[in-house]
Design an enzyme around this catalytic site. Structure first.
Site, mmCIF file in Angstrom:
data_model
loop_
_atom_site.group_PDB
_atom_site.id
_atom_site.type_symbol
_atom_site.label_atom_id
_atom_site.label_comp_id
_atom_site.label_asym_id
_atom_site.label_seq_id
_atom_site.Cartn_x
_atom_site.Cartn_y
_atom_site.Cartn_z
ATOM 1 N N ALA A 1 0.802 -1.221 0.000
ATOM 2 C CA ALA A 1 0.000 0.000 0.000
ATOM 3 C C ALA A 1 0.837 1.274 0.000
ATOM 4 O O ALA A 1 0.310 2.353 0.264
ATOM 5 C CB ALA A 1 -0.917 -0.006 1.219
ATOM 6 N N ASN B 1 1.767 -4.323 7.659
ATOM 7 C CA ASN B 1 2.737 -5.079 6.855
ATOM 8 C C ASN B 1 3.676 -4.163 6.084
ATOM 9 O O ASN B 1 4.838 -4.510 5.841
ATOM 10 C CB ASN B 1 2.002 -5.995 5.863
ATOM 11 C CG ASN B 1 1.572 -7.308 6.491
ATOM 12 O OD1 ASN B 1 2.277 -7.858 7.331
ATOM 13 N ND2 ASN B 1 0.420 -7.795 6.100
ATOM 14 N N HIS C 1 -0.556 6.610 4.397
ATOM 15 C CA HIS C 1 0.808 6.258 4.797
ATOM 16 C C HIS C 1 1.743 7.394 4.425
ATOM 17 O O HIS C 1 1.814 7.789 3.258
ATOM 18 C CB HIS C 1 1.263 4.973 4.096
ATOM 19 C CG HIS C 1 0.421 3.779 4.399
ATOM 20 N ND1 HIS C 1 0.382 3.183 5.638
ATOM 21 C CD2 HIS C 1 -0.439 3.065 3.620
ATOM 22 C CE1 HIS C 1 -0.443 2.152 5.610
ATOM 23 N NE2 HIS C 1 -0.959 2.068 4.401
#
Length: 267
Positions: free
Chosen positions: A124, A190, A218
């Site tokens: 991601a 992750n 993120h």
């Protein structure tokens, strides 16, 4: 024709299989599937025409080019080891398992010995190509700040005894290193492991639970002797599993598709 085996027939495994069937992943076919839940295996077999295997051992003995692990952190060692030993490349979705440095080095050594590949999707986040290049210099700092809706973090927050109904404003629920982050948020972070592997530097991780957030965000900061990288990625949650981002699933599809492409862009 690129022959693929799927271990773990849940949301991600099904998504990848659908992209093979609809031609998004070209020149590929799902040959075999395995899941401890037989009903999930049957459902994926109906979609793909793949053989239903009764064990990982049976699957890795099929005529495959690639085994895709979409099962769990606990399954990674067995799936990867048996795939490599049986002369198959392996793609690891549950990259959180590789926070165990001994396991990572063991699998890396085995892959080199048998001349096979271990593939880890970018997941991601973005900027990994640049970070790999920066690693040729000296990296001083790696920070990942992740902001997610309460629903995406719900299970982990409950395990940490947070009263999620009373979180009304953004709150930092974790701040520490990648090793502790993946222990406390195994289904949500992750990307911190992927970031640490690609930079060869243990990431500092900050996780924020935001009751008003609609997207997973993120923010990456990497400082090195070559330069500084700042990346911010905002992702739509994966519809079938809001704990992860849709981009994580699409990154696996893109990686598999690229394996048969004649032109490769980026490192």
């Amino acid at each position: 024709m690129y022959k693929i085996g799927i271990v773990g027939c849940g949301a991600i495994g099904s998504f990848i299989s659908k992209k093979v069937v609809d031609g998004t992943i070209k020149n590929a076919k799902i040959i075999a599937v395995y899941d401890r839940n037989l009903e999930k295996s049957k459902k994926l077999s109906e979609l793909t025409g793949a053989k239903i295997c009764k064990s990982i051992d049976e699957l890795v003995n099929e005529d495959l080019d690639l085994v895709v692990e979409c099962a769990s952190v606990k399954a990674v060692e067995e799936v990867a080891t048996k795939s490599l030993i049986n002369n198959k490349d392996v793609l690891i979705m549950s990259v959180g398992a590789l926070v165990d440095k001994d396991l990572f080095l063991k699998l890396k050594k085995l892959a080199k010995k048998v001349c096979r590949k271990i593939y880890i999707p970018s997941g991601a986040i973005g900027g990994l190509d640049a970070i790999k290049s920066m690693r040729l210099g000296e990296i001083y700092k790696v920070v990942l700040k992740t902001v997610k809706p309460i629903k995406a973090l719900e299970d982990s927050l409950k395990n940490l005894n947070y009263d999620i109904d009373n979180i009304k404003n953004p709150i930092v629920v974790f701040e520490g290193d990648v090793f502790e982050a993946i222990k406390k948020f195994p289904m949500n972070i992750n990307v911190s492991v992927t970031l640490s592997i690609v930079s060869e530097y243990p990431a500092k991780v900050v996780i924020v639970a935001d009751p008003n957030a609609k997207l997973n965000r993120h923010e990456i900061l990497v400082e090195s002797s070559i330069g500084k990288l700042k990346v911010c990625v905002e992702n739509v949650p994966f519809e079938e599993n809001p704990k992860t981002s849709a981009l994580a699933a699409y990154s696996a599809v893109r990686l598999i598709r690229d394996l048969s492409e004649s032109v490769k862009i980026g490192t």
